[in-house]
Design a protein around this motif. Structure first.
Motif, PDB file in Angstrom:
ATOM      1  N   LEU A 172      -8.147  38.341  20.065  1.00 31.84           N
ATOM      2  CA  LEU A 172      -7.994  39.974  20.090  1.00 31.84           C
ATOM      3  C   LEU A 172      -8.085  41.072  20.770  1.00 31.84           C
ATOM      4  CD1 LEU A 172      -9.217  39.380  16.355  1.00 31.84           C
ATOM      5  CD2 LEU A 172      -6.999  39.527  17.550  1.00 31.84           C
ATOM      6  N   ALA A 173      -9.032  41.040  21.971  1.00 33.07           N
ATOM      7  CA  ALA A 173      -9.720  42.486  22.276  1.00 33.07           C
ATOM      8  C   ALA A 173      -7.951  42.657  23.233  1.00 33.07           C
ATOM      9  CB  ALA A 173     -10.565  41.754  23.042  1.00 33.07           C
ATOM     10  N   PRO A 174      -7.851  42.027  24.688  1.00 36.53           N
ATOM     11  CA  PRO A 174      -7.032  42.356  25.231  1.00 36.53           C
ATOM     12  C   PRO A 174      -5.627  42.881  24.423  1.00 36.53           C
ATOM     13  CG  PRO A 174      -7.084  39.651  25.666  1.00 36.53           C
ATOM     14  CD  PRO A 174      -8.566  40.074  24.567  1.00 36.53           C
ATOM     15  N   MET A 175      -5.412  42.247  23.587  1.00 36.24           N
ATOM     16  CA  MET A 175      -4.155  42.357  22.453  1.00 36.24           C
ATOM     17  C   MET A 175      -4.841  44.108  22.274  1.00 36.24           C
ATOM     18  SD  MET A 175      -1.944  39.441  23.090  1.00 36.24           S
ATOM     19  CE  MET A 175      -1.878  37.869  23.701  1.00 36.24           C
ATOM     20  N   LEU A 176      -5.470  44.318  21.775  1.00 38.09           N
ATOM     21  CA  LEU A 176      -5.282  45.661  21.224  1.00 38.09           C
ATOM     22  C   LEU A 176      -5.409  46.749  22.406  1.00 38.09           C
ATOM     23  CD1 LEU A 176      -8.553  45.418  18.455  1.00 38.09           C
ATOM     24  CD2 LEU A 176      -6.145  45.972  18.039  1.00 38.09           C
ATOM     25  N   MET A 177      -6.348  46.004  23.608  1.00 40.23           N
ATOM     26  CA  MET A 177      -6.395  46.940  25.043  1.00 40.23           C
ATOM     27  C   MET A 177      -4.332  47.167  25.146  1.00 40.23           C
ATOM     28  SD  MET A 177      -8.271  45.532  28.258  1.00 40.23           S
ATOM     29  CE  MET A 177      -7.425  46.175  29.941  1.00 40.23           C
ATOM     30  N   ALA A 178      -4.119  45.945  25.148  1.00 35.88           N
ATOM     31  CA  ALA A 178      -2.483  45.867  25.941  1.00 35.88           C
ATOM     32  C   ALA A 178      -1.592  46.567  25.138  1.00 35.88           C
ATOM     33  CB  ALA A 178      -1.392  44.038  25.023  1.00 35.88           C
ATOM     34  N   ARG A 179      -1.914  46.591  23.112  1.00 37.32           N
ATOM     35  CA  ARG A 179      -0.866  47.954  22.024  1.00 37.32           C
ATOM     36  C   ARG A 179      -1.333  49.589  22.762  1.00 37.32           C
ATOM     37  NH1 ARG A 179      -2.172  47.947  16.268  1.00 37.32           N
ATOM     38  NH2 ARG A 179      -4.568  48.440  16.822  1.00 37.32           N
ATOM     39  N   ALA A 180      -2.717  49.183  23.206  1.00 32.48           N
ATOM     40  CA  ALA A 180      -2.870  51.149  23.412  1.00 32.48           C
ATOM     41  C   ALA A 180      -2.602  51.073  24.938  1.00 32.48           C
ATOM     42  CB  ALA A 180      -4.740  50.748  23.893  1.00 32.48           C
ATOM     43  N   ALA A 181      -2.301  50.316  25.977  1.00 35.68           N
ATOM     44  CA  ALA A 181      -1.493  50.838  26.743  1.00 35.68           C
ATOM     45  C   ALA A 181      -0.417  50.890  26.865  1.00 35.68           C
ATOM     46  CB  ALA A 181      -1.987  50.321  27.968  1.00 35.68           C
ATOM     47  N   GLY A 182       0.488  50.741  26.012  1.00 32.11           N
ATOM     48  CA  GLY A 182       1.550  50.926  25.449  1.00 32.11           C
ATOM     49  C   GLY A 182       2.799  49.455  25.593  1.00 32.11           C
ATOM     50  N   ILE A 183       1.962  48.141  26.777  1.00 27.44           N
ATOM     51  CA  ILE A 183       2.024  46.669  26.041  1.00 27.44           C
ATOM     52  C   ILE A 183       2.555  46.043  24.778  1.00 27.44           C
ATOM     53  CG2 ILE A 183       2.054  45.063  27.605  1.00 27.44           C
ATOM     54  CD1 ILE A 183       0.044  46.329  29.251  1.00 27.44           C
ATOM     55  N   ALA A 184       3.592  45.606  24.898  1.00 26.09           N
ATOM     56  CA  ALA A 184       4.032  44.943  23.644  1.00 26.09           C
ATOM     57  C   ALA A 184       3.001  43.669  23.702  1.00 26.09           C
ATOM     58  CB  ALA A 184       5.018  44.390  24.060  1.00 26.09           C
ATOM     59  N   PRO A 185       1.916  43.302  22.644  1.00 22.16           N
ATOM     60  CA  PRO A 185       1.361  42.392  22.232  1.00 22.16           C
ATOM     61  C   PRO A 185       1.635  40.631  22.879  1.00 22.16           C
ATOM     62  CG  PRO A 185       0.646  43.421  21.762  1.00 22.16           C
ATOM     63  CD  PRO A 185       1.223  44.533  21.620  1.00 22.16           C
ATOM     64  N   VAL A 318      -8.702  38.918  11.178  1.00 18.36           N
ATOM     65  CA  VAL A 318      -8.354  38.569  11.072  1.00 18.36           C
ATOM     66  C   VAL A 318      -6.659  37.940  10.942  1.00 18.36           C
ATOM     67  CG1 VAL A 318      -8.063  35.923  12.785  1.00 18.36           C
ATOM     68  CG2 VAL A 318      -9.797  37.219  12.524  1.00 18.36           C
ATOM     69  N   VAL A 319      -6.481  38.071   9.715  1.00 16.43           N
ATOM     70  CA  VAL A 319      -5.180  37.949   8.592  1.00 16.43           C
ATOM     71  C   VAL A 319      -4.010  39.117   9.994  1.00 16.43           C
ATOM     72  CG1 VAL A 319      -3.673  37.416   7.632  1.00 16.43           C
ATOM     73  CG2 VAL A 319      -5.439  35.795   8.039  1.00 16.43           C
ATOM     74  N   SER A 320      -4.927  40.248   9.345  1.00 21.06           N
ATOM     75  CA  SER A 320      -4.261  41.581   9.361  1.00 21.06           C
ATOM     76  C   SER A 320      -3.722  42.155  10.337  1.00 21.06           C
ATOM     77  CB  SER A 320      -5.418  42.659   8.473  1.00 21.06           C
ATOM     78  OG  SER A 320      -4.737  44.221   8.579  1.00 21.06           O
ATOM     79  N   VAL A 321      -4.822  41.531  11.256  1.00 18.68           N
ATOM     80  CA  VAL A 321      -4.861  42.284  12.571  1.00 18.68           C
ATOM     81  C   VAL A 321      -3.757  41.704  13.577  1.00 18.68           C
ATOM     82  CG1 VAL A 321      -5.844  42.172  15.545  1.00 18.68           C
ATOM     83  CG2 VAL A 321      -7.214  43.271  13.459  1.00 18.68           C
ATOM     84  N   LEU A 322      -3.760  39.920  12.985  1.00 14.93           N
ATOM     85  CA  LEU A 322      -2.396  39.165  14.560  1.00 14.93           C
ATOM     86  C   LEU A 322      -1.181  39.430  13.434  1.00 14.93           C
ATOM     87  CD1 LEU A 322      -3.844  35.968  14.022  1.00 14.93           C
ATOM     88  CD2 LEU A 322      -3.744  37.178  16.354  1.00 14.93           C
ATOM     89  N   LYS A 323      -1.093  39.705  11.909  1.00 15.04           N
ATOM     90  CA  LYS A 323      -0.102  40.820  11.366  1.00 15.04           C
ATOM     91  C   LYS A 323       0.482  42.412  12.557  1.00 15.04           C
ATOM     92  CE  LYS A 323       2.561  41.646   7.130  1.00 15.04           C
ATOM     93  NZ  LYS A 323       2.057  41.311   5.616  1.00 15.04           N
ATOM     94  N   GLU A 324      -0.492  42.894  12.308  1.00 15.63           N
ATOM     95  CA  GLU A 324       0.118  44.641  13.114  1.00 15.63           C
ATOM     96  C   GLU A 324       0.308  44.480  14.418  1.00 15.63           C
ATOM     97  OE1 GLU A 324      -3.235  47.773  14.078  1.00 15.63           O
ATOM     98  OE2 GLU A 324      -3.774  47.188  12.508  1.00 15.63           O
TER      99      GLU A 324
END
Length: 327
Positions: A172-185, A318-324
């Motif tokens: 989850l941490a690098p996925m959130l990091m990717a989104r914040a950087a403009g990278i599609a998770p 977890v379910v919410s973040v993965l969906k988001e």
């Protein structure tokens, strides 16, 4: 007979005088924390966060005289769900506990595990800590912006490794990091490992571009210079380490991991109370306080039904973040 009576009385007096110290000096008897034959299962490989937490807790409990001869053993597999299934199968076993955390919550979802944490007896949440973004000492990336620029240019060619299954903290941490950087998770090339111990070898061997794991797992390697710390995922810098937060680096991420203890289902009230009392006394010990500071862990103590409610909320999170994130 005349000789035996004084000797018998003397022996009885010695026992009376010797008895109280044996019961009150570091035995755990005065607080009811002794659990002979206690075993703590680690549901991933040696060297990971669950492993370090379990072995530290066991040693601290023994050093504090709360209980003795705790056995810590590893049963890795499927992000912790192999161990979880084993734990749930030990119905009514008050001498078994399992070290776990957010990674197991995520693994249950990503692996569609037949057993969930709702099937366990929640004992306590112990710690909270940020993840760290690290590379090997000879990596071309000297800071977090260099890494993210290269990552954005070609997300699929820069594999990121984590010590948890999809849905766990190191995912989850690098996925959130990717989104914040403009990278599609969904474009991120995430490589899961069964714990931080397995992940470490791949970071050091440059088999992945960078790794994300708990700060306590890699403190020694960061301090020795084997790993280069690029950033921490939490709200504050880690004391004693030279690494910025993702937020101060311009990436809107504030993420922390946690770890705790659960036990099999079907425990008696007395068995559950004794396990809870043991971790409460551990939490209050000087030994544990020193370990929190040494490992960069934050005290996040929570027991019983409150911890059970927290586990339920974490599953929904977890379910919410993965969906988001579209994952």
């Amino acid at each position: 007979m005349r000789l035996r009576t004084p000797l018998a009385l003397l022996g009885a007096a010695v026992l009376v005088l010797a008895g109280p110290p044996l019961l009150t000096t570091g035995s755990g008897a005065e607080t009811g924390t002794q659990i002979p034959g206690l075993r703590i299962m680690v549901p991933n490989s040696p060297g990971g966060g669950y492993d370090i937490t379990a072995r530290t807790a066991a040693k601290n409990a023994e050093d504090a005289g709360l209980t003795h001869n705790i056995e810590v053993f590893n049963l890795p597999g499927a992000g912790g769900t192999v161990g979880l299934t084993r734990l749930v199968g030990e119905h009514g076993n008050g001498k078994l506990a399992m070290s776990m955390g957010l990674g197991v919550v995520g693994a249950v979802r990503s692996n569609h595990a037949p057993k969930t944490l709702a099937d366990t007896t929640p004992i306590a949440r112990l710690t909270e800590e940020p993840d760290v973004v690290v590379v090997s000492k000879d990596s071309p990336y000297k800071d977090i912006r260099q890494l993210v620029d290269a990552w954005k240019a070609n997300p699929g060619k820069l594999p990121v490794g984590g010590g948890s299954s999809p849905g766990g903290p190191d995912h989850l941490a690098p996925m959130l990091m990717a989104r914040a950087a403009g990278i599609a998770p969904k474009d991120v090339n995430y490589v899961p490992f069964d714990g931080g111990g397995e992940l470490l070898a791949s970071i050091l061997g440059n088999k992945i571009a960078f790794g994300v794991s708990g700060v306590g797992e890699y403190l020694d390697q960061i301090k020795s210079g084997e790993l280069r710390l690029l950033a921490v995922t939490g709200p504050e810098r880690v004391a004693g380490l030279d690494g910025p937060t993702l937020k101060e680096s311009g990436y809107d991420v504030d993420f922390t991991n946690w770890r705790g203890i659960v036990a099999p289902p079907g425990l008696s009230d007395a068995e559950r109370a004794k396990l809870t009392r043991l971790v409460e006394e551990l939490h209050d010990s000087d030994e544990w306080r020193k370990s929190l500071e040494k490992n960069g862990w934050h005290d996040a103590f929570l027991t019983g039904d409150a911890f059970g409610s927290f586990l339920e909320a974490q599953d929904k999170r977890v379910v919410s973040v993965l969906k988001e994130l579209g994952l």
